[in-house]
Design a protein around this motif. Sequence first.
Motif, PDB file in Angstrom:
ATOM      1  N   VAL A  56       0.844  -1.191   0.000  1.00 32.49           N
ATOM      2  CA  VAL A  56       0.000   0.000   0.000  1.00 32.49           C
ATOM      3  C   VAL A  56       0.881   1.244   0.000  1.00 32.49           C
ATOM      4  CG1 VAL A  56      -1.791   1.285   1.232  1.00 32.49           C
ATOM      5  CG2 VAL A  56      -1.818  -1.213   1.244  1.00 32.49           C
ATOM      6  N   ARG A  57       0.579   2.183  -0.837  1.00 37.25           N
ATOM      7  CA  ARG A  57       1.394   3.400  -0.933  1.00 37.25           C
ATOM      8  C   ARG A  57       1.214   4.286   0.300  1.00 37.25           C
ATOM      9  NH1 ARG A  57       3.506   4.721  -6.132  1.00 37.25           N
ATOM     10  NH2 ARG A  57       2.999   3.092  -7.666  1.00 37.25           N
ATOM     11  N   VAL A  58       2.277   5.014   0.614  1.00 34.65           N
ATOM     12  CA  VAL A  58       2.300   5.870   1.794  1.00 34.65           C
ATOM     13  C   VAL A  58       2.891   7.223   1.419  1.00 34.65           C
ATOM     14  CG1 VAL A  58       3.214   6.181   4.126  1.00 34.65           C
ATOM     15  CG2 VAL A  58       2.545   3.903   3.358  1.00 34.65           C
ATOM     16  N   LYS A  59       2.334   8.270   2.012  1.00 31.86           N
ATOM     17  CA  LYS A  59       2.880   9.620   1.869  1.00 31.86           C
ATOM     18  C   LYS A  59       2.650  10.350   3.179  1.00 31.86           C
ATOM     19  CE  LYS A  59       2.454  13.881  -0.855  1.00 31.86           C
ATOM     20  NZ  LYS A  59       1.731  14.571  -1.966  1.00 31.86           N
ATOM     21  N   ASP A  60       3.705  10.946   3.716  1.00 34.11           N
ATOM     22  CA  ASP A  60       3.603  11.674   4.986  1.00 34.11           C
ATOM     23  C   ASP A  60       2.962  10.806   6.075  1.00 34.11           C
ATOM     24  OD1 ASP A  60       4.688  13.887   3.701  1.00 34.11           O
ATOM     25  OD2 ASP A  60       2.713  14.682   3.148  1.00 34.11           O
ATOM     26  N   ARG A  61       3.371   9.542   6.105  1.00 36.41           N
ATOM     27  CA  ARG A  61       2.925   8.558   7.090  1.00 36.41           C
ATOM     28  C   ARG A  61       1.448   8.196   6.964  1.00 36.41           C
ATOM     29  NH1 ARG A  61       5.967  10.448  12.724  1.00 36.41           N
ATOM     30  NH2 ARG A  61       8.116  10.366  11.886  1.00 36.41           N
ATOM     31  N   GLN A  62       0.827   8.575   5.872  1.00 36.94           N
ATOM     32  CA  GLN A  62      -0.586   8.245   5.639  1.00 36.94           C
ATOM     33  C   GLN A  62      -0.694   7.282   4.474  1.00 36.94           C
ATOM     34  OE1 GLN A  62      -3.087  11.506   4.403  1.00 36.94           O
ATOM     35  NE2 GLN A  62      -4.943  10.536   5.193  1.00 36.94           N
ATOM     36  N   GLN A  63      -1.458   6.201   4.656  1.00 33.01           N
ATOM     37  CA  GLN A  63      -1.640   5.229   3.587  1.00 33.01           C
ATOM     38  C   GLN A  63      -2.650   5.738   2.552  1.00 33.01           C
ATOM     39  OE1 GLN A  63      -2.723   1.589   5.803  1.00 33.01           O
ATOM     40  NE2 GLN A  63      -0.788   0.711   5.078  1.00 33.01           N
ATOM     41  N   LEU A  64      -2.455   5.312   1.322  1.00 32.93           N
ATOM     42  CA  LEU A  64      -3.413   5.605   0.250  1.00 32.93           C
ATOM     43  C   LEU A  64      -4.583   4.629   0.396  1.00 32.93           C
ATOM     44  CD1 LEU A  64      -4.200   7.240  -2.193  1.00 32.93           C
ATOM     45  CD2 LEU A  64      -2.775   5.767  -3.620  1.00 32.93           C
ATOM     46  N   LYS A  65      -5.446   4.981   1.306  1.00 34.27           N
ATOM     47  CA  LYS A  65      -6.538   4.103   1.721  1.00 34.27           C
ATOM     48  C   LYS A  65      -7.820   4.915   1.822  1.00 34.27           C
ATOM     49  CE  LYS A  65      -7.717   1.125   5.697  1.00 34.27           C
ATOM     50  NZ  LYS A  65      -7.217   0.622   7.001  1.00 34.27           N
ATOM     51  N   PHE A  66      -8.885   4.438   1.215  1.00 31.40           N
ATOM     52  CA  PHE A  66     -10.145   5.166   1.243  1.00 31.40           C
ATOM     53  C   PHE A  66     -11.315   4.193   1.161  1.00 31.40           C
ATOM     54  CE2 PHE A  66      -8.446   5.059  -3.053  1.00 31.40           C
ATOM     55  CZ  PHE A  66      -9.510   4.571  -3.801  1.00 31.40           C
ATOM     56  N   THR A  67     -12.532   4.732   1.336  1.00 29.69           N
ATOM     57  CA  THR A  67     -13.724   3.897   1.464  1.00 29.69           C
ATOM     58  C   THR A  67     -14.640   4.039   0.253  1.00 29.69           C
ATOM     59  OG1 THR A  67     -13.676   4.087   3.864  1.00 29.69           O
ATOM     60  CG2 THR A  67     -15.759   3.405   2.878  1.00 29.69           C
ATOM     61  N   TYR A  68     -15.099   2.917  -0.239  1.00 28.55           N
ATOM     62  CA  TYR A  68     -16.066   2.808  -1.329  1.00 28.55           C
ATOM     63  C   TYR A  68     -17.372   2.329  -0.699  1.00 28.55           C
ATOM     64  CZ  TYR A  68     -17.933   0.794  -5.782  1.00 28.55           C
ATOM     65  OH  TYR A  68     -18.673   0.448  -6.889  1.00 28.55           O
ATOM     66  N   VAL A  69     -18.451   3.077  -0.893  1.00 26.62           N
ATOM     67  CA  VAL A  69     -19.742   2.704  -0.320  1.00 26.62           C
ATOM     68  C   VAL A  69     -20.593   2.022  -1.384  1.00 26.62           C
ATOM     69  CG1 VAL A  69     -21.829   3.512   0.826  1.00 26.62           C
ATOM     70  CG2 VAL A  69     -19.638   4.597   1.329  1.00 26.62           C
ATOM     71  N   ASN A  70     -21.097   0.841  -1.059  1.00 25.71           N
ATOM     72  CA  ASN A  70     -21.955   0.094  -1.970  1.00 25.71           C
ATOM     73  C   ASN A  70     -23.328  -0.075  -1.335  1.00 25.71           C
ATOM     74  OD1 ASN A  70     -22.356  -1.522  -4.425  1.00 25.71           O
ATOM     75  ND2 ASN A  70     -22.595  -3.239  -3.025  1.00 25.71           N
ATOM     76  N   THR A  71     -24.374   0.357  -2.053  1.00 21.45           N
ATOM     77  CA  THR A  71     -25.735   0.281  -1.522  1.00 21.45           C
ATOM     78  C   THR A  71     -26.478  -0.910  -2.114  1.00 21.45           C
ATOM     79  OG1 THR A  71     -26.547   1.767  -3.244  1.00 21.45           O
ATOM     80  CG2 THR A  71     -25.891   2.760  -1.161  1.00 21.45           C
ATOM     81  N   GLY A  72     -27.224  -1.620  -1.279  1.00 20.91           N
ATOM     82  CA  GLY A  72     -28.079  -2.691  -1.752  1.00 20.91           C
ATOM     83  C   GLY A  72     -27.371  -4.024  -1.884  1.00 20.91           C
ATOM     84  N   ASP A  73     -28.186  -5.062  -2.211  1.00 13.99           N
ATOM     85  CA  ASP A  73     -27.661  -6.420  -2.279  1.00 13.99           C
ATOM     86  C   ASP A  73     -27.530  -6.950  -3.703  1.00 13.99           C
ATOM     87  OD1 ASP A  73     -30.298  -6.778  -2.996  1.00 13.99           O
ATOM     88  OD2 ASP A  73     -30.825  -8.076  -1.310  1.00 13.99           O
ATOM     89  N   ASP A  74     -27.533  -6.047  -4.675  1.00 18.30           N
ATOM     90  CA  ASP A  74     -27.439  -6.449  -6.067  1.00 18.30           C
ATOM     91  C   ASP A  74     -26.085  -7.098  -6.359  1.00 18.30           C
ATOM     92  OD1 ASP A  74     -28.126  -6.376  -8.956  1.00 18.30           O
ATOM     93  OD2 ASP A  74     -26.529  -4.883  -9.022  1.00 18.30           O
ATOM     94  N   ALA A  75     -26.095  -8.259  -7.025  1.00 16.73           N
ATOM     95  CA  ALA A  75     -24.863  -9.003  -7.287  1.00 16.73           C
ATOM     96  C   ALA A  75     -23.925  -8.240  -8.212  1.00 16.73           C
ATOM     97  CB  ALA A  75     -25.201 -10.367  -7.878  1.00 16.73           C
ATOM     98  N   VAL A  76     -24.474  -7.514  -9.176  1.00 15.51           N
ATOM     99  CA  VAL A  76     -23.633  -6.750 -10.097  1.00 15.51           C
ATOM    100  C   VAL A  76     -22.876  -5.661  -9.343  1.00 15.51           C
ATOM    101  CG1 VAL A  76     -23.634  -5.175 -12.067  1.00 15.51           C
ATOM    102  CG2 VAL A  76     -25.051  -7.229 -12.116  1.00 15.51           C
ATOM    103  N   GLY A  77     -23.580  -4.964  -8.461  1.00 10.82           N
ATOM    104  CA  GLY A  77     -22.933  -3.920  -7.682  1.00 10.82           C
ATOM    105  C   GLY A  77     -21.798  -4.459  -6.834  1.00 10.82           C
ATOM    106  N   LYS A  78     -22.010  -5.614  -6.237  1.00 15.55           N
ATOM    107  CA  LYS A  78     -20.953  -6.227  -5.435  1.00 15.55           C
ATOM    108  C   LYS A  78     -19.767  -6.633  -6.304  1.00 15.55           C
ATOM    109  CE  LYS A  78     -23.969  -7.827  -1.715  1.00 15.55           C
ATOM    110  NZ  LYS A  78     -24.508  -9.000  -0.969  1.00 15.55           N
ATOM    111  N   ALA A  79     -20.043  -7.110  -7.519  1.00 16.52           N
ATOM    112  CA  ALA A  79     -18.964  -7.498  -8.424  1.00 16.52           C
ATOM    113  C   ALA A  79     -18.150  -6.282  -8.861  1.00 16.52           C
ATOM    114  CB  ALA A  79     -19.532  -8.220  -9.643  1.00 16.52           C
ATOM    115  N   VAL A  80     -18.852  -5.170  -9.164  1.00 18.01           N
ATOM    116  CA  VAL A  80     -18.161  -3.941  -9.550  1.00 18.01           C
ATOM    117  C   VAL A  80     -17.270  -3.464  -8.405  1.00 18.01           C
ATOM    118  CG1 VAL A  80     -18.466  -1.501 -10.105  1.00 18.01           C
ATOM    119  CG2 VAL A  80     -19.870  -3.225 -11.249  1.00 18.01           C
ATOM    120  N   ALA A  81     -17.804  -3.488  -7.188  1.00 19.67           N
ATOM    121  CA  ALA A  81     -17.036  -3.030  -6.030  1.00 19.67           C
ATOM    122  C   ALA A  81     -15.788  -3.882  -5.827  1.00 19.67           C
ATOM    123  CB  ALA A  81     -17.912  -3.049  -4.781  1.00 19.67           C
ATOM    124  N   GLY A  82     -15.966  -5.204  -5.818  1.00 16.28           N
ATOM    125  CA  GLY A  82     -14.833  -6.094  -5.596  1.00 16.28           C
ATOM    126  C   GLY A  82     -13.801  -6.012  -6.702  1.00 16.28           C
TER     127      GLY A  82
END
Length: 564
Positions: free
Chosen positions: A399-425
């Motif tokens: 994982v990349r780091v800059k100024d002691r902070q990781q390049l890490k962020f959150t992706y929000v996925n709404t609902g139980d649709d299988a396509v949406g879960k596949a896109v997210a993953g």
Amino acid sequence: MSVVRRTANRSAVLAAIAALSLALVACGGGTGPSDGNGGETAQSLAEKAQYNPQPYENIRDGGILTTSLPEISPQFNTFQTDGTAYTLTVWRWYNPVVITFTPDGDAVYNPDYLTDVKQETVDGNTRITYTINPKATYNDGSPIDWRSFESTWRTSNGADPAYLVSSTDGYDRITSVVRGTDDRQAVVTFQGINLWWQSLFNVLVNPEVTDPVVYNQGYINTPHNEWGAGPYQVQKYDQQNGVIVFERNPKWWGKPGKLDTRTFLTMEDVASVNAFKNGQIDAVGVGSKDRFAQVQGQPGTEIRKGPSLQLDYFTLNGQSPILSDPLVRKAIFAAIDREQIAKFHFNGLDYSTDPQGSMIMLPFQDGYADNVGKVVKFDPEQAKKDLDAAGWVVDPDGVRVKDRQQLKFTYVNTGDDAVGKAVAGGTAAMLKNIGAQMDIRQVPSGDFSKIVIGKQFDMFYSGVSQSDPFGIAYICQVYCSNSGLIKSGVNDPKNDELIKSVNTLSVPEEQFAKAAEAETAALSTYGVLPTVNLPAIVAVKTGLANYGAGRFFVATPEMIGWQK
């Protein structure tokens, strides 16, 4: 345009739904299997419209229609910036529907509201005269007259920032709305030529709503039957259980609604297919292989398909500290293989389409151009170089780091649709390849408005849906710096003048060229990345009329029902 939640292909792209400008929807799945003639493409589907068109006289009296929505949006005012496509869906069942469209996008003026519409050019300015049906009244007894047009303009033109409006496009070019020969005539004058004037005043806001507090907050979880008009009124709204029911309106002066009741139920994706199979609802989007397979061959079921007016896209929240650097956002988009995203949508289906190249035009519309391709291409190696240049170094765990902070962020996925879960993953895996960690947060469908309105995400996947053929008319709604539709927060004010100049041109071809220039500049802020234009495929109970996959088709509520 209207914004739709990610799984909107199950319901929000049905032909009975139309939006004001662009509206948010969910992203969707894809089309169903082909007709056995070599598969469908975006081009072969473009001219289709399947919605069982029937005249009023051929729709039987009585019956009920029940469908599902991912949410009944808390904001019932379709003009307000927090409204979604689901707001618009509900709005049209109990408020004036003044202008609709044929499958080909030709405007149809509803005679229950308008007896005449006249277009002319006066001193180089477009002038439209709307003559209003003298019987037209709101449910509270007040007349629908020129003041309704004036109120719609004044609240939507952007002159008063107190009104948090979904879109000012077109309304901001009107110089006056005045009384005509009498109160039942509205004369609308634009500054210069407006080629897309039919995109305006499709629906109206009641003059009682013009107080900014009422406009912004008065409709929250409150439909306000008394300010509506039309063949139906709200019979029941159950906020807790996510149910809204419409019944015939005894105050309606026009053709009565054919249905006894019209009901919307809030449901997750899996539940909606099961509800259709067991007869609880009468129509459902089946835009993925698994959903289609569940309804294929079911007795009493018709499959209707055609092009949709929806395109899906990624949004990066540029106001999130980790994504505030445009070079980082560019690298993230360059790491995303949009052809693979399309495969997630259409996996196992005999359908193909190129990645979407525009946020304002669809591939089957005149003026469409691949402006995305001018700004960013799938190139993970270049993405790595951009992150290197931005000072992000890969640490031992990848994982990349800059100024002691990781390049890490959150992706929000709404609902139980299988396509949406596949896109997210799949997206998470693509970004891991360049040293970015994307954590997926799963939330219920009902949280869609809360997530979008509150910008409670670093990265989000959703869609926009057009309401009419005039996508270019809404370029400012998408790309101007004060956009309430796009939640990236990085639209550059330096581009506003160029963007707003598009619709001042008097020749369509000139607008198309200028729009391509403006969109290319706007996309270069790396706030949004279009992925695919989805087809529409809908399973309906046999005999449902004027409902399905109708391209630009919009039906007034009394035209929807069960065929005799």
